[in-house]
Design a protein around this motif. Sequence first.
Motif: not given
Length: 385
Positions: A5-10
Motif C-alpha cells: 500500500d505504501l509503494t502504491d501511495i508513493l
Amino acid sequence: MDPADLTDILTAVRKFVRDDVVPLEEQIDAEDAIPDHIIATCKEMGLYGFAIPEEYGGLGMSMVEEVQLAFELGWTTPALRSLFGTNNGIAGQVLITGGTEEQRRAWLPRLASGEVTAAFGLTEAEAGSDPSSLTTSARRDGSDWVLNGAKRYITNALVADVVMVFARTDPDAPGNRGISTFLVPAGTPGLSFGPRDHKMGQMGTWTSDVYLDDVRVPADHLVGGEEGLHNGFRIAAKCLSHGRTHIAALCVGMADRLVHESIEFARTRTQGGRPIAAYQLIQGLIADSVTDYRAGRALVLDVARRYDDGTDRISGPSVAKYFASEMVGRVADRAVQIHGGSGYMRGVPVERFYRDVRLFRIYEGTSQIQQVIIARDALGPAARG
C-alpha cells in the motif's frame, strides 16, 4: 501500513507531483496560489490526512512512512505540501496529542478529508521559537473562555476553518508554564486576520497575522478539556517535534530535485566546446551536493525510526531539522552557482528553490534553537550552568 500500500501511495504521489504539479510551478510562483483542481486532487488522494490515524479517517502513516512521502512532495514547490501540512502536522497533531476523544472525533475526520483546514496559532511578534514570552491571554468568564492577543506569520490562517490558538491561562506562571490551547473556529466574533504576507519565497503558501479581540469560546474548546489546562507548551513541543522531522524530510526531497537540476544542466550546458560537467570544479560542486543529499536522507530515515520506536523524540528531530534545512540551503546555493547567470533568472527552477528553501532554517524553530536543544540534550545539566 502494508508495504504494498505504501509503494502504491508513493508511486501515485510521485506521478502526480511530477506530471501535474511541476508544470505549474511557474504559474504558482507568479500567481501566489495553488490551482483549485490541484487542491481537489490532493483531497481525493488522502493527502490531507496522511498522518491522521485510520480510526479518524486518515491514512495513519508512521513517521518512517511519512518521511518517504515528504521526500516525494519535496520534488516540487513547498506550497503544495503547505496545503495539507498543517492538517497533518502542527495543527492536527494538537488534537492527536492533546485533544479529548470528543474533540478528536469532531475534528480529525474533517481534517483528514480536507473538508476543514486548520492553522497553528503559536508564533507572536515577540514569541517565535521560544514561546516563553507569549502574551496572548485567555481568561475564564463563566462557562466560556475569552481570548485576546495577536499571532504572526500563521500559515493557512486566511483559509482556515479553525485555528489552534495558544494563550496564557495563568498570567503568574513563569516561562513556558501556564499556557493552554484553544480551538477557535473561523467566524467566531472577534477573530480576524491581517492581509496576506508578501514573502521572499514559498509563493502559494499563504501566511498572515491573526487577531483576537475578546474572542469568546465555550469551555469544551479548551484542547484536552480541564486536563489540558496550562498544558499548552507540552502539546506544542510534541507537535513541533513531529513537524521538525517532517520538514527535514521535505528539505531532503527538495535537495534531491536540486541535485537533479544541477546534474542535467551540467550535462547539457557547454563551455569551451564541451559540457561543463567535464570541468573538475563543477564536478566538485556536484559531488558536495550529492553527498549532502545522501547524508540528509540517511539521517532523516534514522531519526524517523527512532521517533517511531519512541527512543528519541526530542534531540533527533532537532538534529534532522537542523542538518537538513542547512543542507538544502547549501545545495540550492551550489545549484545557482552551477547554472551561472541563468540560475539568477526568474523562471529557472533553481532560482525559485533558492528563495523557497531559505525559510526552512527559520520556521518550526530556527537553526539556533535546534542547536540549543541538541546541545542541552547532549550536555545535560551542565549546559544550564
